[in-house]
Design a protein around this motif. Structure first.
Motif, mmCIF file in Angstrom:
data_model
loop_
_atom_site.group_PDB
_atom_site.id
_atom_site.type_symbol
_atom_site.label_atom_id
_atom_site.label_comp_id
_atom_site.label_asym_id
_atom_site.label_seq_id
_atom_site.Cartn_x
_atom_site.Cartn_y
_atom_site.Cartn_z
ATOM 1 N N TRP A 94 0.840 -1.189 0.000
ATOM 2 C CA TRP A 94 0.000 0.000 0.000
ATOM 3 C C TRP A 94 0.879 1.243 0.000
ATOM 4 C CZ3 TRP A 94 0.167 -3.107 4.444
ATOM 5 C CH2 TRP A 94 0.620 -2.507 5.635
ATOM 6 N N ASP A 95 0.269 2.362 -0.428
ATOM 7 C CA ASP A 95 0.980 3.631 -0.535
ATOM 8 C C ASP A 95 0.555 4.568 0.589
ATOM 9 O OD1 ASP A 95 2.104 2.620 -2.820
ATOM 10 O OD2 ASP A 95 1.011 3.932 -4.216
ATOM 11 N N ALA A 96 1.284 5.663 0.719
ATOM 12 C CA ALA A 96 0.957 6.673 1.728
ATOM 13 C C ALA A 96 -0.367 7.352 1.397
ATOM 14 C CB ALA A 96 2.075 7.708 1.803
ATOM 15 N N GLY A 131 -1.805 -11.276 9.614
ATOM 16 C CA GLY A 131 -0.609 -10.698 10.209
ATOM 17 C C GLY A 131 -0.432 -9.211 10.047
ATOM 18 N N VAL A 132 -1.439 -8.493 9.504
ATOM 19 C CA VAL A 132 -1.309 -7.066 9.214
ATOM 20 C C VAL A 132 -2.227 -6.259 10.122
ATOM 21 C CG1 VAL A 132 -1.535 -5.289 7.423
ATOM 22 C CG2 VAL A 132 -0.785 -7.613 6.810
ATOM 23 N N ASP A 133 -1.718 -5.150 10.624
ATOM 24 C CA ASP A 133 -2.549 -4.226 11.390
ATOM 25 C C ASP A 133 -3.321 -3.356 10.407
ATOM 26 O OD1 ASP A 133 -3.710 -2.283 12.966
ATOM 27 O OD2 ASP A 133 -1.930 -1.936 14.196
ATOM 28 N N LEU A 245 5.394 -7.722 2.885
ATOM 29 C CA LEU A 245 4.725 -6.430 2.999
ATOM 30 C C LEU A 245 5.605 -5.339 2.414
ATOM 31 C CD1 LEU A 245 3.267 -6.466 6.644
ATOM 32 C CD2 LEU A 245 2.268 -7.379 4.528
ATOM 33 N N ASN A 246 5.014 -4.502 1.567
ATOM 34 C CA ASN A 246 5.700 -3.319 1.045
ATOM 35 C C ASN A 246 4.831 -2.112 1.352
ATOM 36 O OD1 ASN A 246 8.246 -3.945 -0.800
ATOM 37 N ND2 ASN A 246 6.815 -5.669 -0.893
ATOM 38 N N ALA A 251 9.521 -2.331 4.391
ATOM 39 C CA ALA A 251 9.201 -3.583 3.709
ATOM 40 C C ALA A 251 9.591 -4.719 4.651
ATOM 41 C CB ALA A 251 9.954 -3.699 2.396
ATOM 42 N N ILE A 252 8.755 -5.760 4.707
ATOM 43 C CA ILE A 252 8.938 -6.846 5.675
ATOM 44 C C ILE A 252 8.679 -8.181 4.995
ATOM 45 C CG2 ILE A 252 8.240 -7.766 7.927
ATOM 46 C CD1 ILE A 252 6.884 -5.119 8.520
ATOM 47 N N ARG A 253 9.491 -9.155 5.332
ATOM 48 C CA ARG A 253 9.162 -10.542 4.980
ATOM 49 C C ARG A 253 9.574 -11.445 6.139
ATOM 50 N NH1 ARG A 253 13.675 -13.597 4.379
ATOM 51 N NH2 ARG A 253 15.502 -12.737 3.308
ATOM 52 N N PRO A 254 8.917 -12.592 6.255
ATOM 53 C CA PRO A 254 9.358 -13.569 7.251
ATOM 54 C C PRO A 254 10.720 -14.144 6.864
ATOM 55 C CG PRO A 254 7.098 -14.004 6.536
ATOM 56 C CD PRO A 254 7.681 -13.012 5.577
#
Length: 374
Positions: A94-96, A131-133, A245-246, A251-254
């Motif tokens: 998602w973007d800002a 897993g996302v808020d 997640l981006n 950015a996050i990954r397991p």
């Protein structure tokens, strides 16, 4: 295969591009040697988020190559047990919440080119990927791309190296920096800093950020947009996140052991490069990145750093891969790209096929080093 048994190739570089190319050459019966200046998989491959994707917008040729890259990972998953180090559980972006938000436009573009995509309202994300808020997601929503995923590149490189050894591949890791030997205007081998020479009919330079400098010593220009990389690995903890997640700030990954790998553009910009070439990340930068990750994860868990990895991030000047033979220097091949994870398997396969057969790959034609000659 038998026609290649007399062909010898030296590959400089022990990251995903170098090792993948070497393995694919060995599969074709080519006698192949990997030359690296230290332990393998310790360069750019060790500090990559390794998001497998062809999301958002890029040229048609680049998109097609990345889709072929994703296909090779699906083939790998179908053929063997990759455990926890290769996952295709999707990507969420998602973007800002400001005028720069392009989520609706990107969703329409991905639909138009047949890329698997869904536009989700914040409240609908949990039913699709956990897993996302949802409170962290901008009101314009997020795009979920089910075909994406991530790979732990050191684990993949280890798998490929085992096969390389089984195919009688040779590895030199203690010779220091290497240079391409030119004889009568063509690549004829590799010379290490210690003076060891590996004779070869062709050479592949897959040394990450130093590819442009090495090409320059041969009188050829490759446009260089290399910047800094910072990958932070958290301590392991139980959490339901599976997708990559981006988001606007992180950015996050397991990871295979239940931790998280984190990066972002702003934290990379804060990395300090010292005069001696070493890299440093301020404690405030790492703390800020961990905090940004906590904000977007379900439950907003407190994250602690396990390790950090810094160094150059290889990026061609125009953002697109550089793959193939340098103009006018037979046998001198290069691989230079930002998308090492997504392209790792397919780039090695196609370049090895070109070298072994002498027939250029149409898929690689738009990415030749020759585009920088002018």
């Amino acid at each position: 295969m038998s026609k290649n048994t007399a062909l010898k190739v030296a590959v400089i570089g022990g990251g995903i591009f170098g090792v993948s190319t070497a393995v694919h050459l060995a599969r074709l019966g080519v006698k192949t040697t990997i030359v690296n200046d230290g332990p393998l998989a310790r360069g750019a491959s060790s500090r990559s988020l390794a998001w497998l994707n062809s999301a958002r917008k890029r040229s048609t040729a680049y998109h097609n190559l990345r889709m072929a890259g994703l296909d090779r990972y699906r083939t790998l998953v179908a053929a063997r047990d990759c455990g926890a180090w290769l996952r295709l559980d999707g990507g969420l972006t998602w973007d800002a919440d400001n005028a720069s938000n392009q989520i609706a436009e990107i969703f329409r573009h991905e639909q138009a080119i047949g890329y698997q995509t869904r536009l989700l309202a914040p409240g609908g994300i949990a039913a699709v990927t956990p897993g996302v808020d949802a409170k962290a997601v901008s009101p314009q929503g997020a795009i979920f791309n089910a075909g994406e995923g991530w790979v732990d590149l050191p684990s993949l490189i280890g798998l490929l190296l085992r096969e390389f050894g089984e195919r009688d591949g040779r590895i030199i890791t203690d010779g220091g920096s290497a240079e391409v030997v030119l004889t009568n205007g063509r690549a004829s081998g590799v010379r290490t800093a210690s003076g060891q020479v590996v004779d070869a009919d062709a050479v592949v330079v897959a040394t990450g950020s130093t590819v442009p400098a090495m090409a320059a010593t041969a009188g050829r220009r490759i446009g260089d947009g290399t910047t800094r990389a910072l990958l932070v690995i958290s301590k392991p903890m139980p959490h339901p996140l599976r997708a990559v997640l981006n988001t606007p700030r992180v950015a996050i990954r397991p990871t295979p052991n239940g931790a998280f790998a984190l990066d972002s553009a702003w934290s990379e910009d804060e990395v300090v490069v010292h005069d001696d070439g070493t890299y440093e990340a301020r404690a405030s930068t790492i703390a800020g990145l961990l905090d940004e990750a906590s904000k977007v994860l379900e439950g907003n868990p407190k994250l602690a750093m396990e390790s950090s990895h810094m160094g150059p991030k290889p990026i061609p000047a125009d953002g697109e891969p550089v793959i193939g033979q340098l103009t006018g220097i037979p046998g001198y091949n290069v691989v230079f790209s930002h998308s090492g994870a997504t392209l790792g398997l397919i780039a090695g396969e196609l370049l090895a096929g070109e070298i072994a057969s002498g027939t250029p790959s149409p898929l690689l034609q738009p990415f030749r080093p020759a585009r920088f000659d002018s």
